[in-house]
Scaffold this active site. Structure first.
Site, mmCIF file in Angstrom:
data_model
loop_
_atom_site.group_PDB
_atom_site.id
_atom_site.type_symbol
_atom_site.label_atom_id
_atom_site.label_comp_id
_atom_site.label_asym_id
_atom_site.label_seq_id
_atom_site.Cartn_x
_atom_site.Cartn_y
_atom_site.Cartn_z
ATOM 1 N N LYS A 281 6.751 -5.832 31.532
ATOM 2 C CA LYS A 281 6.799 -5.956 30.075
ATOM 3 C C LYS A 281 5.773 -6.969 29.592
ATOM 4 C CE LYS A 281 11.802 -5.108 29.511
ATOM 5 N NZ LYS A 281 11.692 -3.917 28.661
ATOM 6 N N ASP A 292 20.062 -8.557 29.174
ATOM 7 C CA ASP A 292 20.099 -7.175 29.665
ATOM 8 C C ASP A 292 21.333 -6.869 30.518
ATOM 9 O OD1 ASP A 292 18.813 -4.755 29.296
ATOM 10 O OD2 ASP A 292 17.569 -4.928 31.086
ATOM 11 N N ASP A 351 10.482 0.164 34.345
ATOM 12 C CA ASP A 351 11.171 -0.525 33.245
ATOM 13 C C ASP A 351 12.330 0.309 32.697
ATOM 14 O OD1 ASP A 351 11.681 -2.555 31.494
ATOM 15 O OD2 ASP A 351 10.036 -2.081 30.114
ATOM 16 N N GLU A 353 15.003 0.987 34.123
ATOM 17 C CA GLU A 353 15.835 0.661 35.283
ATOM 18 C C GLU A 353 17.332 0.766 34.986
ATOM 19 O OE1 GLU A 353 14.841 -1.506 33.169
ATOM 20 O OE2 GLU A 353 16.675 -2.664 32.837
ATOM 21 N N ARG A 355 19.122 2.974 33.413
ATOM 22 C CA ARG A 355 19.709 4.293 33.684
ATOM 23 C C ARG A 355 19.874 4.528 35.186
ATOM 24 N NH1 ARG A 355 14.951 7.083 30.339
ATOM 25 N NH2 ARG A 355 15.245 5.106 29.249
#
Ligand code: BES
Ligand code: MN
Ligand code: ZN
Length: 505
Positions: A281, A292, A351, A353, A355
């Protein structure tokens, strides 16, 4: 975050029939109607004459009663407090439970440094006032040393006396107990989210979840990285292997079900920090990726709450925890992994990740044969693009999705139902594997992520996926009962859904 002695998560909340001694501040509410400014319910505690005097005094200093307005005046001689604080409720015709909750939160934020407050807001709605005061007073000072103590405001709000007509009535006491339990669980979720990634990484997160879960009467199982790899949890392992802090899968079980009651699975994304991995990112705002794991925090807090209030339901929370880092051991764009249960996935973007860890957890959760599955995650920036920072997106099987959205709106967390268009699913087809973890473009990013998850939900399970990328973490200024940082969304939605399932099946 203390791992041994639990801190007080908020002010002490007590019921009172009239204004007690030692109260520093009385909090009253003002609203507006066609007849002008109104003082909402004070006669019980003060009598008509005093109520009129208070109203005049607030009018004299320019109070308008608009929502969340805060005005403080010295107390009239007849009131045994130091000051009276009025919070605005807005138009009297528009006052609902959430409005009361928010105004209570706004008042609580204005009271930091006060030892004892009393309020009449509880006479309007006890539960909303209790939750609003408790959550509005929430602060996270774990990492403030003595160095910043003198400059920060005086200590947190100590106690709130909630004025009600009959403080000894069973239902009144029960309502307060329930609201305090709810608010405490929201605060537990906030604490998890607010704890920085230096101090909350998978191993620590799992240990803390186990300590809190066990104390609440849950049975807790923790799979470490070896067990995950051996067990075929390719998503959690693949995402977690780039970090020196290895992943975990935590399962927390509440067995409260009666013979015919439904079984519910909860799943929450627990990425303790998301750098994006090799698909790294940009630096700007990356620090917010401490949030997160907010989905994980919320489901842990919710199942703990279910145990505390003794919900008559079988609930299992399945919580994947990993840190998404770039390194020589990290997964690469183009890698193929095998999710738990056997579906293969081409990892086009490391990114995406969330799921991957959720897919493993969802398949594991479905092995228990749940009637309902709710998963929640800070899954996509696209959620924020579509719905903004305060409106979670909910996707899933039509009926349950709509039920979750409706309940969420009723508790003031405001989730909005979103569709799962078939043409987007086709964009998840992969050249080499069963599925790709991202689509080609940016269109419908929140829906694409949900469509990916849908592939892993067992047939016949009623499913709702709540994307809280924006709503779980407040990067703007405080509002209502929400401060900066972790918000605890969607704990109250999920708990209300669980209660609704107990009630209606
Ligand atoms: N954790 C992020 C999503 C996120 C964004 C949460 C902003 C909170 C605030 C997630 O893992 C992510 O990086 N999603 C990608 C998906 C994309 C690669 C398809 C995104 O949204 O950009
Ligand atoms: Mn990501
Ligand atoms: Zn993420």
């Amino acid at each position: 975050m203390p791992t041994t002695s639990p801190r007080a998560l908020g002010p002490e909340l007590v019921l009172a029939g009239r204004l007690g001694k030692d109260v520093d501040v009385l909090v009253v509410a003002l609203s507006t109607s066609e007849d002008g400014l109104e003082l909402v319910i004070t006669d019980d505690i003060s009598g008509d004459a005093l109520a009129a005097e208070l109203l005049d005094a607030f009018e004299a200093v320019g109070a308008t009663g608009k929502a969340d307005e805060i005005i403080r005046i010295p107390a009239p001689a007849a009131l045994d407090v130091t000051s009276v604080l009025a919070v605005g409720l807005g138009k009297s015709a528009d006052i609902d439970i959430e409005r009361i909750r928010r105004s209570a939160g706004t008042a609580a934020r204005a009271l930091s440094g006060t030892s004892i407050a009393a309020t009449t807001l509880s006479a309007l709605d006890l539960g909303a006032a209790a939750e609003g005061f408790f959550l509005g007073a929430y602060t996270f000072t774990e990492f403030k040393s003595a160095l910043s103590a003198p400059t920060s405001e005086a200590g947190p709000l100590g106690r709130v006396e909630l004025l009600v007509a009959d403080p000894r009535a069973r239902e009144v006491k029960d309502e307060l107990t329930r609201s305090v339990a709810i608010a405490e669980s929201v605060a537990i979720a906030r604490d998890f989210v607010n704890t920085p990634p230096s101090h909350l990484y998978p191993e620590k997160f799992a240990a803390r979840a186990k300590t809190l879960g066990t104390a609440a009467g849950l049975s807790v199982e923790v799979l470490d990285d070896k067990a995950l790899e051996k067990g075929g949890y390719g998503g959690i392992h693949g995402v977690g292997k780039g970090s020196s802090r290895l992943p975990r899968l935590v399962r927390l079980t509440h067995s409260g079900g009666k013979r015919k009651s439904k079984k519910v699975a909860l799943v929450g994304k627990g990425i303790t920090f998301d750098t994006g991995g090799i698909s790294i990112k940009p630096a700007a705002g990356m620090e917010n990726m401490t949030s997160d794991m907010a989905g994980a925090a919320a489901v842990i807090a919710t199942v703990i709450l279910a145990a505390k209030v003794g919900l008559e339901l079988d609930i299992v929370a399945t919580v994947p925890m990993a840190e998404n880092m770039p390194s020589g051991t990290a997964q690469r764009p183009g890698d193929v992994l095998t999710q738990y249960g056997g579906i293969t996935v081409e990892v086009i973007n490391t990114d995406a990740e969330g799921r991957l860890v959720l897919a493993d957890a969802i398949v594991r959760a479905c092995e228990d044969d749940p009637d309902y599955l709710i998963d929640t995650a800070t899954l996509t920036g696209a959620q924020v693009v579509a719905l903004g920072n305060r409106t979670p997106g909910v996707m899933g099987t039509d009926e349950f999705r709509d039920r979750v959205a409706e309940i969420s709106q009723a508790v003031g967390e405001d989730a909005w139902a979103m569709p799962l268009p078939g043409e987007i699913r086709r964009e998840l087809d992969s050249r080499v594997a069963d599925l790709a973890n991202v689509t080609n473009g940016r269109a419908g990013g929140m829906l694409a992520a949900a469509l990916f998850l849908k592939e892993f939900v067992a047939d016949g399970v009623q499913w709702a996926h709540i994307d809280v990328a924006g709503p779980a973490f407040n990067t703007g200024g405080p509002f209502g009962y929400i401060g900066k940082g972790g918000t605890g969304v969607p704990v109250r939605t999920m708990f209300a859904v669980l209660e609704d399932i107990v009630e209606n099946g």
